[in-house]
Design an enzyme around this catalytic site. Structure first.
Site, PDB file in Angstrom:
ATOM      1  N   LYS A   1      12.806 -12.423   2.226  1.00  0.00           N
ATOM      2  CA  LYS A   1      13.531 -13.233   3.196  1.00  0.00           C
ATOM      3  C   LYS A   1      12.515 -13.866   4.136  1.00  0.00           C
ATOM      4  CE  LYS A   1      17.079 -13.225   6.722  1.00  0.00           C
ATOM      5  NZ  LYS A   1      18.169 -12.508   7.382  1.00  0.00           N
TER       6      LYS A   1
ATOM      7  N   ARG B   1      22.919 -19.787  13.482  1.00  0.00           N
ATOM      8  CA  ARG B   1      22.830 -19.309  14.872  1.00  0.00           C
ATOM      9  C   ARG B   1      24.094 -19.700  15.627  1.00  0.00           C
ATOM     10  NH1 ARG B   1      16.998 -18.654  14.727  1.00  0.00           N
ATOM     11  NH2 ARG B   1      17.055 -17.230  12.958  1.00  0.00           N
TER      12      ARG B   1
ATOM     13  N   ARG C   1      11.713 -14.844  14.401  1.00  0.00           N
ATOM     14  CA  ARG C   1      11.732 -13.566  13.681  1.00  0.00           C
ATOM     15  C   ARG C   1      10.451 -13.382  12.853  1.00  0.00           C
ATOM     16  NH1 ARG C   1      16.912 -12.514  14.724  1.00  0.00           N
ATOM     17  NH2 ARG C   1      18.579 -13.979  14.220  1.00  0.00           N
TER      18      ARG C   1
ATOM     19  N   GLU D   1       7.158  -7.273  -1.509  1.00  0.00           N
ATOM     20  CA  GLU D   1       8.423  -6.854  -0.900  1.00  0.00           C
ATOM     21  C   GLU D   1       9.432  -6.444  -1.980  1.00  0.00           C
ATOM     22  OE1 GLU D   1       9.356  -6.333   2.112  1.00  0.00           O
ATOM     23  OE2 GLU D   1       8.001  -7.422   3.451  1.00  0.00           O
TER      24      GLU D   1
ATOM     25  N   LYS E   1      15.801 -15.546  -0.239  1.00  0.00           N
ATOM     26  CA  LYS E   1      16.480 -16.331   0.783  1.00  0.00           C
ATOM     27  C   LYS E   1      15.489 -16.938   1.756  1.00  0.00           C
ATOM     28  CE  LYS E   1      19.614 -15.506   4.593  1.00  0.00           C
ATOM     29  NZ  LYS E   1      20.279 -14.520   5.380  1.00  0.00           N
TER      30      LYS E   1
ATOM     31  N   SER F   1      22.792 -21.709   5.602  1.00  0.00           N
ATOM     32  CA  SER F   1      23.521 -22.649   6.457  1.00  0.00           C
ATOM     33  C   SER F   1      22.854 -24.017   6.569  1.00  0.00           C
ATOM     34  CB  SER F   1      23.688 -22.029   7.846  1.00  0.00           C
ATOM     35  OG  SER F   1      22.424 -21.686   8.397  1.00  0.00           O
TER      36      SER F   1
ATOM     37  N   TYR G   1      28.370 -21.422   0.826  1.00  0.00           N
ATOM     38  CA  TYR G   1      29.555 -21.692   1.640  1.00  0.00           C
ATOM     39  C   TYR G   1      30.539 -22.600   0.892  1.00  0.00           C
ATOM     40  CZ  TYR G   1      26.702 -19.548   5.233  1.00  0.00           C
ATOM     41  OH  TYR G   1      25.926 -18.649   5.926  1.00  0.00           O
TER      42      TYR G   1
HETATM   43  C1  PBG Z   1      20.772 -11.824   9.440  1.00  0.00           C
HETATM   44  C2  PBG Z   1      21.125 -12.995   8.608  1.00  0.00           C
HETATM   45  C3  PBG Z   1      20.822 -14.346   8.839  1.00  0.00           C
HETATM   46  C4  PBG Z   1      21.416 -15.065   7.803  1.00  0.00           C
HETATM   47  C5  PBG Z   1      22.051 -14.150   6.974  1.00  0.00           C
HETATM   48  N1  PBG Z   1      21.844 -12.870   7.477  1.00  0.00           N
HETATM   49  C6  PBG Z   1      20.115 -14.989   9.985  1.00  0.00           C
HETATM   50  C7  PBG Z   1      18.666 -14.792  10.176  1.00  0.00           C
HETATM   51  O1  PBG Z   1      18.014 -14.021   9.501  1.00  0.00           O
HETATM   52  O2  PBG Z   1      18.126 -15.433  11.103  1.00  0.00           O
HETATM   53  C8  PBG Z   1      21.353 -16.542   7.642  1.00  0.00           C
HETATM   54  C9  PBG Z   1      22.391 -17.119   6.732  1.00  0.00           C
HETATM   55  C10 PBG Z   1      22.481 -18.600   6.819  1.00  0.00           C
HETATM   56  O3  PBG Z   1      21.668 -19.256   7.499  1.00  0.00           O
HETATM   57  O4  PBG Z   1      23.389 -19.151   6.179  1.00  0.00           O
HETATM   58  N2  PBG Z   1      21.941 -11.195   9.945  1.00  0.00           N
END
Ligand code: PBG
Length: 326
Positions: A196, A206, A217, A233, A248, A274, A313
């Site tokens: 990730k 967000r 992060r 990982e 991801k 997203s 989505y």
């Molecule tokens: C963490 C999480 C995130 C997403 C899924 N699980 C946000 C992040 O890591 O900042 C993002 C999913 C998306 O952007 O559609 N709870």
């Protein structure tokens, strides 16, 4: 003129192209990410993600039913709590919005679909980080694992089938597996967000979860510059007992997805996040691209790269479209 190979021959008609296509989308391989929010009476539209909503419990069930009826393979639930604190207390509270949403989905549809939960603290903490912080404001990796274990037990108690471990803490899969097993939850699966990346493309998420994060992060999610690090990982998560792997975001990291899918022997999923969703929706809104074609092309790219499952989505819409095409 003697042309020995004419690849265009197989592209001549739509039926021929359909017959020889190497990859196909299936509704059953699509997972719909959903948001349930505490303290609202009506679903709330997410501005940066046209067509996506923060749900009430009743509207969550309604949207879940539509997805399942369309043939979607699974649901991934995120919770948006009304109150937050430093340790994300709402995350493992059985009456917290995520766990209530999970229970409702399992009770209603548990025998017809796969109910998955986001297992991460960021939606529940007042600082918006995926873990708890030490006195210096830094992520406390090992203290976070205790919180994840408590979340895992609450999600398992709610009947959740698959726990989506998206926090990127070291040792998280192994520790949660150990605690689940010790409590008899040996049949609850772990979907490990193994690779990730810290990504700008999470932007609309967000808004979707009303994130409190300032900063980034980058001390826990991976650096976009690194490909081999993803394999490390993955190796660790597999050794710790992951049942399914996740890469991801999706489209900017298809090289990583392809490599993981080609080398691992457990299912590999990817998440069309997203920002990927927003890019296509907003570009189409401005008339720059054909929305429906761009959606299908983007999802096929995940398949071609080797994804066994795709979180998107658009899952319900695409499932209905695939059915109509049959
Ligand atoms: C963490 C999480 C995130 C997403 C899924 N699980 C946000 C992040 O890591 O900042 C993002 C999913 C998306 O952007 O559609 N709870």
């Amino acid at each position: 003129m003697r042309i020995l190979e004419r690849p265009r021959r197989l592209r001549a008609t739509a039926p021929l192209r359909r017959l020889v296509s190497e990859n196909r989308l299936h509704a059953a391989d699509l997972v719909l990410p959903m948001f349930v929010r505490e303290g609202i009476d009506e679903p709330v539209a997410i501005e940066s993600m046209p067509g996506v909503y923060q749900h009430t419990l009743p509207s969550l069930l309604e949207a879940a039913r539509a997805a399942i009826d369309a043939g979607v393979g699974g649901l991934m639930l995120f919770g948006v709590p009304a109150r937050r604190d430093a340790i994300g207390s709402g995350a493992d509270d059985p009456d917290g919005i995520l766990n209530r949403g999970l229970s409702a989905l399992v009770d209603e549809f548990g025998d017809r679909t796969v109910v998955m939960a986001d297992l991460c603290l960021d939606e529940f903490t007042d600082h918006g980080h995926c873990g708890v912080l030490d006195d210096d404001g830094r992520i406390d990796n090992d203290a976070t694992l205790e919180r994840y274990a408590d979340m895992a037990l609450a999600q398992a108690a709610a009947g959740t089938h698959v726990l989506g471990m998206s926090g990127m803490m070291d040792g998280q899969v192994g520790y949660v597996r150990e605690v689940l097993d010790a409590h008899g939850y040996t049949d609850v699966s772990v979907l490990a967000y193994a690779a990730k990346y810290a990504s700008a493309f999470y932007g609309p998420f967000r808004e979707a979860v009303d994130s409190q994060l300032t900063g980034d992060r980058r001390t826990y999610q991976q650096d976009a510059a690194n490909g081999r690090e993803a394999l490390r990982e993955v190796r660790l998560d597999v050794a710790e007992g992951a049942d399914i792997l996740m890469v991801k975001p999706g489209m900017p990291y298809l090289d990583v997805l392809a490599e993981v899918a080609a080398t691992q022997d457990i299912p590999v999923f990817s998440y069309q996040i997203s920002g990927e969703y927003a890019m296509i929706e907003l570009a189409a809104e401005r008339g720059a691209i054909d929305r429906d074609e761009a959606i299908m092309e983007s999802l096929l790219a995940f398949r071609r790269a080797g994804a066994d499952g795709i979180l998107t989505y658009w899952a319900t819409e695409v499932a209905l479209k695939l059915r109509a095409e049959q």
